[in-house]
Scaffold this active site. Structure first.
Site, PDB file in Angstrom:
ATOM      1  N   THR A 180     -38.602 -12.836  -0.957  1.00  0.00           N
ATOM      2  CA  THR A 180     -37.186 -12.519  -0.913  1.00  0.00           C
ATOM      3  C   THR A 180     -37.061 -11.636   0.309  1.00  0.00           C
ATOM      4  OG1 THR A 180     -35.763 -12.506  -2.878  1.00  0.00           O
ATOM      5  CG2 THR A 180     -36.405 -10.382  -2.095  1.00  0.00           C
ATOM      6  N   ARG A 208     -30.191 -19.203 -14.176  1.00  0.00           N
ATOM      7  CA  ARG A 208     -30.916 -17.919 -14.206  1.00  0.00           C
ATOM      8  C   ARG A 208     -30.340 -16.999 -13.109  1.00  0.00           C
ATOM      9  NH1 ARG A 208     -34.543 -15.196 -10.343  1.00  0.00           N
ATOM     10  NH2 ARG A 208     -35.738 -13.728 -11.580  1.00  0.00           N
ATOM     11  N   VAL A 209     -30.139 -15.745 -13.438  1.00  0.00           N
ATOM     12  CA  VAL A 209     -29.545 -14.813 -12.483  1.00  0.00           C
ATOM     13  C   VAL A 209     -30.625 -13.868 -11.946  1.00  0.00           C
ATOM     14  CG1 VAL A 209     -27.840 -12.978 -12.183  1.00  0.00           C
ATOM     15  CG2 VAL A 209     -27.276 -14.988 -13.547  1.00  0.00           C
ATOM     16  N   THR A 229     -38.090  -6.453  -4.569  1.00  0.00           N
ATOM     17  CA  THR A 229     -38.556  -7.837  -4.583  1.00  0.00           C
ATOM     18  C   THR A 229     -39.621  -7.978  -5.671  1.00  0.00           C
ATOM     19  OG1 THR A 229     -39.592  -9.581  -3.274  1.00  0.00           O
ATOM     20  CG2 THR A 229     -40.226  -7.336  -2.720  1.00  0.00           C
ATOM     21  N   GLY A 230     -39.866  -9.224  -6.069  1.00  0.00           N
ATOM     22  CA  GLY A 230     -40.840  -9.470  -7.128  1.00  0.00           C
ATOM     23  C   GLY A 230     -40.180 -10.236  -8.253  1.00  0.00           C
ATOM     24  N   ILE A 231     -40.784 -10.216  -9.424  1.00  0.00           N
ATOM     25  CA  ILE A 231     -40.203 -10.937 -10.567  1.00  0.00           C
ATOM     26  C   ILE A 231     -38.915 -10.235 -10.984  1.00  0.00           C
ATOM     27  CG2 ILE A 231     -40.584 -11.636 -12.972  1.00  0.00           C
ATOM     28  CD1 ILE A 231     -42.767 -12.993 -11.629  1.00  0.00           C
TER      29      ILE A 231
HETATM   30  N1  ASP Z   1     -36.550 -10.863  -7.118  1.00  0.00           N
HETATM   31  C1  ASP Z   1     -36.263 -12.247  -6.827  1.00  0.00           C
HETATM   32  C2  ASP Z   1     -35.859 -12.940  -8.094  1.00  0.00           C
HETATM   33  O1  ASP Z   1     -36.465 -12.756  -9.113  1.00  0.00           O
HETATM   34  C3  ASP Z   1     -37.424 -12.979  -6.246  1.00  0.00           C
HETATM   35  C4  ASP Z   1     -38.161 -12.277  -5.187  1.00  0.00           C
HETATM   36  O2  ASP Z   1     -38.034 -11.092  -4.975  1.00  0.00           O
HETATM   37  O3  ASP Z   1     -38.945 -12.941  -4.544  1.00  0.00           O
HETATM   38  O4  ASP Z   1     -34.934 -13.716  -8.040  1.00  0.00           O
END
Ligand code: ASP
Length: 317
Positions: A180, A208-209, A229-231
């Site tokens: 991201t 999904r949001v 960023t991340g999950i």
């Molecule tokens: N945080 C973003 C999401 O879950 C994905 C990401 O950061 O890569 O949509």
């Protein structure tokens, strides 16, 4: 006359599992540095923090390497749906779009909504807005992301997320990763802003949001600004961006706020990363994932987190 402060800038291109070799790493470093150089020059020329964030996010969205704008990952049905948000810390104003398709720069819509009474739009409304703004229709799909999706489909969508960056070598192993983009800026007048843009975590359920268009994933006040960023689900559960900013607002140093918040996220077994600035010009970052693709300008030089070793959850300068 507003007092002049030394501008600061930190950007990220996602967090996730290892970059599979030096080639990937150097290419990512070059991409991040190009953005830092250009956006920092903009800040020096007097741009506001929000203008710098907009420009940085657009450049990162336009780079197919990152999972935002061009190069966004595909969702479970093979479609791209992007989310982006902007928070102007000086105005204390958040705006964003959720699950928008067929535009080049979702952050542009988020920026437009800064001055609207309705500041966060979902799929249908953001498509309407793009039409009203006369933004040309754009296909953000790249061959690599399509191949990645086909591979995952054959594997029954077992990965929790798509690749952190679109590198051909990543596709060989199809390792789960995150990607991201985000930008946090402090301008010469001492104003902060944060922006985040994403294609989502990849292969997700329709509707999904993402956290990226929520204050959990992107937040700024006059005291601090954070992009995560991340999950997304992990970031939402920690309410990470707002949590760090509120701690700073309540008097904690940015360093301590990052350390405490990332320590808690680690304990809760979250998979995420964050970048941050405060009004005094402190720069901080943190991750519970393997890597964080971040680069910054501290007023004197550019640095990055690409080869940061794992013994610490957080870093500062
Ligand atoms: N945080 C973003 C999401 O879950 C994905 C990401 O950061 O890569 O949509």
């Amino acid at each position: 006359m507003e007092s002049q402060v030394q501008p600061k800038l930190i950007i990220h291109g996602g967090a996730g599992s290892s970059l599979h070799g030096k080639g990937g790493l150097e290419a990512v470093r070059r991409s991040l540095y190009t953005v830092v150089e250009e956006v920092y020059a903009l800040l020096l020329s007097g741009a506001t923090a929000s203008e710098a964030v907009l420009q940085g996010c657009q450049m990162l969205e336009d780079n197919p390497r990152f999972n935002a704008g061009t190069g966004s990952v595909l969702q479970s049905d093979g479609q791209i749906r992007m989310s982006a948000s902007l928070m102007d810390g000086a105005l204390g104003r958040f705006s964003g779009v959720i699950n928008i398709s067929r535009v080049k720069n979702p952050i542009e819509l988020a920026q437009f909504l800064q001055n609207s009474p309705d500041r966060v739009l979902s799929d249908f409304g953001s498509a309407e807005l793009a039409r009203e703004m006369q933004i040309p229709s754009y296909n953000a799909l790249t061959d690599l992301r399509l191949q990645e999706w086909i591979q995952e489909r054959q594997d029954n969508f077992k990965s929790t997320m798509a690749g952190v960056v679109a590198e051909p070598e990543l596709l060989e192993t199809s390792n789960a990763g995150r990607g991201t983009i985000g930008v946090v800026a402090l301008d010469a007048s001492g104003r902060l802003a944060a922006g985040t843009s994403t294609g989502g975590k990849g292969f997700e359920r329709i509707g999904r949001v993402s956290d990226s268009a929520m204050p959990a994933g992107n937040y700024a006040t006059c005291n601090a600004g954070v992009s995560c960023t991340g999950i997304g689900e992990d970031i939402i559960d920690e309410c990470l961006a707002a949590r760090i900013v509120v701690r700073v607002t309540d008097g904690m140093s940015l360093k301590d706020a990052m350390q405490r918040s990332l320590g808690e996220a680690h304990q809760n077994k979250r998979d995420l990363g964050a970048i941050a600035l405060d009004a005094s010009g402190a720069i901080a970052w943190g991750k519970t994932s393997e890597i964080l693709l971040a680069a910054y300008h501290d007023g004197e030089k550019i640095g990055d987190t690409l080869e940061w070793n794992d013994s610490e959850l957080t870093g500062y300068c």
